[in-house]
Design an enzyme around this catalytic site. Structure first.
Site, PDB file in Angstrom:
ATOM      1  N   GLU A  38       0.882  -1.174   0.000  1.00 25.00           N
ATOM      2  CA  GLU A  38       0.000   0.000   0.000  1.00 25.00           C
ATOM      3  C   GLU A  38       0.911   1.214   0.000  1.00 25.00           C
ATOM      4  OE1 GLU A  38      -1.420   3.317   1.129  1.00 25.00           O
ATOM      5  OE2 GLU A  38      -1.644   2.360   3.081  1.00 25.00           O
ATOM      6  N   CYS A  78      -0.897   8.930   3.536  1.00 21.98           N
ATOM      7  CA  CYS A  78      -0.917   8.481   2.142  1.00 21.98           C
ATOM      8  C   CYS A  78      -2.229   8.853   1.466  1.00 21.98           C
ATOM      9  CB  CYS A  78      -0.665   6.984   2.059  1.00 21.98           C
ATOM     10  SG  CYS A  78      -1.711   5.986   3.121  1.00 21.98           S
TER      11      CYS A  78
END
Length: 997
Positions: free
Chosen positions: A758, A792
């Protein structure tokens, strides 16, 4: 240091009860307070002729009662009307107006609705709109487009007519003229004017609202009697949030220094003219702060204009602390020897209060969860106001006939002066009857402003009164008999147990798992728990591993796997749940460690601990689900079973930006499925990882099944990935590092090792011209700058439609300028420092390069703490220029026009695919763009951060990761090997089952 006149005289937080105490106990107290009255048969006797008269002679069509009867909010027509009223008036460009109108009316079926002229006009316009507008919001030729424009204009006119019914005037001068005419017809009527608008997002907003309030007071004063009691003159209602862009408890000192003097200038003018000046009620989280501001003002009143008697405060009966709040306001009045006014309302933010409590995982709700309980609270509050005597002049805002009758009865029994209040455009039928008694006074709360500013106010009113349990709604519904309409809420409450009508926040997910419990930073006792933990917390040293430690660690993990994967999944899940409970109990200490080691703000720290707890519980449940044997269909004489088992030793490499939540999530997923773990935390945050590992060990996870190896990624992390005995790698971090891990795994001989990665993204938000600018500003500021942009999921690219770009960009700029950059341990801080000096240098360099080639929208700030960076906003020419993810509080802005689908294609072309925000009121557009976007998480009309475990599974595609999504139902499968077991049951004979029965 605060100015002495702004210092609160008492700690109001200590004088009010816990806002989240059990509802049943509060309700029992309210019922006890009403044990001697009111006399309900007498109430019904008074209210019955009022209700009968309204039904026999209903108010005009556009009155709220008739409107809700014709277009109930629960119907497609009512919802379309509300959505159009909320958005259409602010859309500046025709193309978007066409799309919005087609989208909303396409799902409704308007028919003739009453015989009033306005009714026919509205339904005709809306009917034409539905028939003539293109189904997809796009024109098919000149004639079609001309027709669409004509019909949108007609629909716009209908919505304006709707707005006119709920706004007394578009200027204070117009409102005063109309109010004078109304007062001539009803001498026992006066007004409290409300200058429309929501809370300030910028200092410029606050100054504009202050000027508007000042002008309104001057205009009202020109026609007021300077010798009259303020109860007889018109007045003004103000919102404190409109006068301060950071009206929140975290900014308390700033609020008291800047807001009190601003409001005092209004008080001086109102007092000189003998006007009523009421501070409107807002969200529960601001209550104690409101009392601090209010008492500071009362102290000045006592010193400079003690005989005024016109300063007022609105109180919300739906709050479970409402009666105690009245007692405190009365105590303030007595402490300073002045009379105050109090407007009692039901409350207009019920759904927002419920959602906030659920999202924060609080112990309960600060409001009553059933409407009839709020009705009982209102009566108990009314009695408390009447009992306050000379300290308070009570003002009762209600459209409920039985409530009005009960108040009249209680006040007359006590010989108390009072006034009733209603909203302009609502309750006209009931008050037409009530005010036939000249001894009853009524003040009309009258919004003033342009129709486009009515939107949020109108939607609150429609939702508040459109619910099928509201008196206004039921009065218009003749299927509801008078016995039911006028039934006693007191009797109804006494007949029930008082349990919440909604699951408590902790039970939000039902029987599946408990919701993690949080803390409310607006509550003094919760802040005290955190500060106590902060004082007691040190960051422990963690021994470093070296690359040479990797082979032995992997061997131990492989050996432990032989035992751990044979532990029944229920026992493994129990270990995770015990760890979750231990983590929950240590939440304050873990928060303090996150603040000290990871430079988290308190709000971010609380959210992260809760996310870690949620991961442990969710993956415990999921492991039991996915690793349960699945019997598959097949031919007679055999059984087929699918089973999932652990793979072996997994390397878990987690980042510093979520050093507890992501670390725990990776580790928990691997352990729950029977794998063993070699956990490599970020170099900057090993202490929090050490604590998490210790909690898991204490909960029953064997030491060799979970090993912590702290060290540099390029040495320790690389060595672990390269080890031949590793069964899988899960990684969260940058795209370049993920690619390096991918290459290292591919270069190894032996089994093909799975990688779950990820990574980050150039996350965008598309804003069209139907979006509400205030809502956009809130979402952008939270998404781009919370956590100093070190998420993120953070917003990196804001794409704003050119028709609203100037307004939206100015509001975002102003809101960003209000953010506090400082020490994360200070509750007032919005942005703490970046994680370390290296990160600061990299982000600062990238931001400077961006400012050099674009147009900087925010100035640089001086005097910031080390490694801290103020919010950065830079306007760029095109989406294609945004090629680099800058991992900090840096936002790029671009304007767009034309087809929004083309904007999404440009965003897709960047190659990232993590999060996307869509700000639009066109539902079909939102769904179409979400389907077109190649991203993992799409958020509509909200921020794009803060994915919740099991609610918003998180992860992307393309350059943003491999999937599956963390915190989702498909995640654990990737940690497992699959085995199908087929047994020929006829090998030793036939299938006996065929011969039975």
């Amino acid at each position: 240091m605060l100015h002495p006149e702004t210092q609160p005289f008492v700690d109001h937080a200590d004088r009010l009860p816990d806002p989240y105490r059990p509802e049943a106990g509060v309700l029992a107290d309210r019922l006890e307070r009403l044990s001697t009255g009111p006399d309900w048969p007498a109430v019904v006797a008074m209210a019955t002729p009022w209700a009968q008269a309204v039904r026999e002679n209903p108010p005009p069509f556009w009155a709220m009662e008739r409107l809700l009867k014709e277009y109930p909010i629960s119907s497609a027509e009512g919802m379309a009307l509300m959505r159009l009223a909320e958005a259409l008036l602010r859309v500046p460009d025709t193309e978007t107006a066409i799309a919005l109108t087609a989208d909303q009316l396409g799902r409704a079926d308007f028919a003739d609705s009453g015989d009033a002229v306005l009714a026919r006009l509205s339904s005709t316009a809306i009917g034409w709109s539905k028939r003539w507008l293109p189904a997809d919001g796009e024109g098919g030729g000149l004639i079609a487009r001309l027709g669409a424009r004509t019909v949108v204009a007609a629909t716009l006119r209908a919505v304006q007519l709707l707005g006119r019914q709920f706004v007394l005037g578009q200027s204070i001068e117009e409102a005063l003229r109309l109010a004078q005419s109304a007062r001539a017809a009803q001498p026992n009527r006066c007004h409290s004017f409300d200058m429309l608008g929501e809370g300030a997002r910028t200092e410029a907003d606050a100054q504009r609202y202050l000027a508007s309030y000042t002008h309104a007071i001057e205009a009202i004063a020109a026609g007021a009697d300077p010798m009259a009691d303020p109860a007889r003159n018109d007045g003004l209602s103000i919102k404190l949030s409109a006068l301060c862009p950071r009206y929140e408890h975290a900014q308390r000192e700033r609020v008291l220094q800047t807001l009190v003097p601003r409001v005092w200038t209004l008080c001086e003018r109102a007092a000189a003219a003998r006007l009523n000046l009421t501070i409107d009620a807002e969200e529960v989280e601001r209550l104690e702060l409101s009392l601090d501001v209010f008492e500071a003002l009362v102290a000045r009143v006592a010193q400079q204009c003690p005989s005024w008697g016109g300063l007022g405060l609105a109180l919300q009966a739906y709050q479970t602390r409402a009666v105690e709040l009245i007692d405190e306001v009365a105590a303030i009045a007595r402490r300073h020897g002045v009379r105050l006014m109090c407007r009692l309302v039901k409350g207009a933010y019920w759904d927002a209060e419920i959602k906030r409590a659920q999202e924060l995982g609080l112990a309960g709700y600060p409001v009553f969860t059933r409407k009839h309980r709020t009705d009982v609270s209102y009566l108990a509050c009314a009695q408390a106001l009447i009992d306050a005597g000379d300290a308070i002049y009570p003002q009762f805002a209600t459209h409920n006939a039985t409530t009005i009758a009960a108040i009249v009865q209680m006040a007359r029994h006590a010989g108390a002066a009072f006034e009733l209040q209603r909203l302009h455009g609502m309750g006209e039928g009931i008050y037409r009857e009530v005010l036939r008694d000249p001894s009853v006074r009524c003040r009309v709360y009258a919004p003033v402003g342009a129709h486009r500013d009515l939107l949020a106010y109108l939607v609150r009113r429609l939702l508040e009164n459109g619910a099928n349990v509201s008196f206004v709604h039921q009065l218009a519904d003749e299927r509801v008999g008078l016995d039911e309409l006028l039934a006693s809420p007191i009797a109804r409450c006494r007949a029930e147990e008082g349990a919440p009508a909604l699951p408590l926040p902790g039970a939000l997910y039902g029987a599946a798992r408990p919701n993690s419990a949080g803390l409310d930073l607006a509550v003094a006792t919760d802040r005290a728990r955190l500060l106590t933990a902060w004082a007691a917390t040190t960051v422990p040293a963690v021994a470093e591993a070296v690359a040479a430690d990797a082979p032995a660690a992997v061997r131990r993990a492989q050996q432990a796997f032989a035992t751990w994967h044979r532990v029944p999944v229920a026992q493994r899940a129990a270990c995770l749940r015990r760890a979750a409970d231990a983590m929950q109990q240590r939440l304050p200490a873990l928060c303090a460690l996150l603040v000290k080691e990871a430079r988290k703000t308190w709000g971010d720290a609380i959210a992260e601990v809760r996310e870690a707890v949620d991961f442990l519980r969710y993956y415990a449940d999921e492991a039991e689900r996915v690793q349960a044997p699945v019997e598959l269909p097949g031919p007679t004489g055999e059984s087929n079973t699918l089973r999932l088992t652990g793979r072996g030793a997994w390397v878990c490499i987690s980042p510093w930006n979520f050093p507890l939540a992501i670390f725990t999530g990776q580790v928990a997923a691997a352990l729950a499925t029977g794998n063993t773990v070699l956990a490599k935390p970020a170099e900057q945050t090993p202490a929090i990882a050490r604590v998490a590992v210790d909690l898991l060990h204490a909960a029953g996870v064997p030491a060799d099944a979970l090993q912590l190896l702290h060290g540099p990624g390029e040495t320790v992390g690389a060595a672990l990935v390269a080890e031949p005995g590793v069964a899988g790698v899960v990684f969260t971090g940058s795209t370049p590092v993920a690619k390096a891990i991918q290459r290292a795994l591919a270069a190894k001989d032996g089994p093909i090792v799975p990688l779950i990665a990820e990574t980050g993204g150039i996350n965008a938000m598309l804003v069209d011209s139907t979006a509400l600018p205030e809502q956009v500003a809130d979402a952008v500021v939270q998404s781009a700058f919370r956590s100093a942009g070190q998420r993120c999921s953070a917003l990196r690219l804001l794409c704003v439609h050119e028709a609203v770009a100037d307004t939206v960009i100015a509001m975002v700029r102003g809101a960003a300028a209000e953010l506090v950059v400082g020490d994360p341990a200070d509750v007032a801080t919005d942005l703490g420092p970046l994680i370390d000096a290296e990160a600061f240098a990299g982000v600062s360099s990238a931001a400077q390069a961006l400012r050099a080639r674009g147009r900087a929208l925010l100035p640089e700030r001086d005097g910031l703490p080390p490694d801290a960076l103020a919010p950065q906003m830079v306007e760029v020419a095109s989406i294609a220029e945004a090629t680099q993810e800058i991992f900090g509080p840096v936002l790029q802005v671009v304007r767009w026009s034309g087809d929004p689908a083309a904007v999404i294609e440009q965003i897709n072309a960047l190659g990232f695919g993590l999060t996307l925000g869509l700000q639009t009121r066109i539902d079909s557009r939102a769904l179409a763009l979400a389907a077109q976007a190649r991203v993992g998480n799409v958020y509509v009309n909200r921020n794009i951060i803060g994915a919740v475990v099991g609610v918003q599974p998180f992860g992307g595609e393309g350059l943003s990761g491999t999937g599956p999504k963390a915190g989702g139902p498909n995640y654990l499968v990737r940690f497992c090997a699959e085995q199908t077991l087929t047994i020929n049951t006829t090998a030793a004979g036939g299938n006996v089952a065929l011969f039975i029965g």
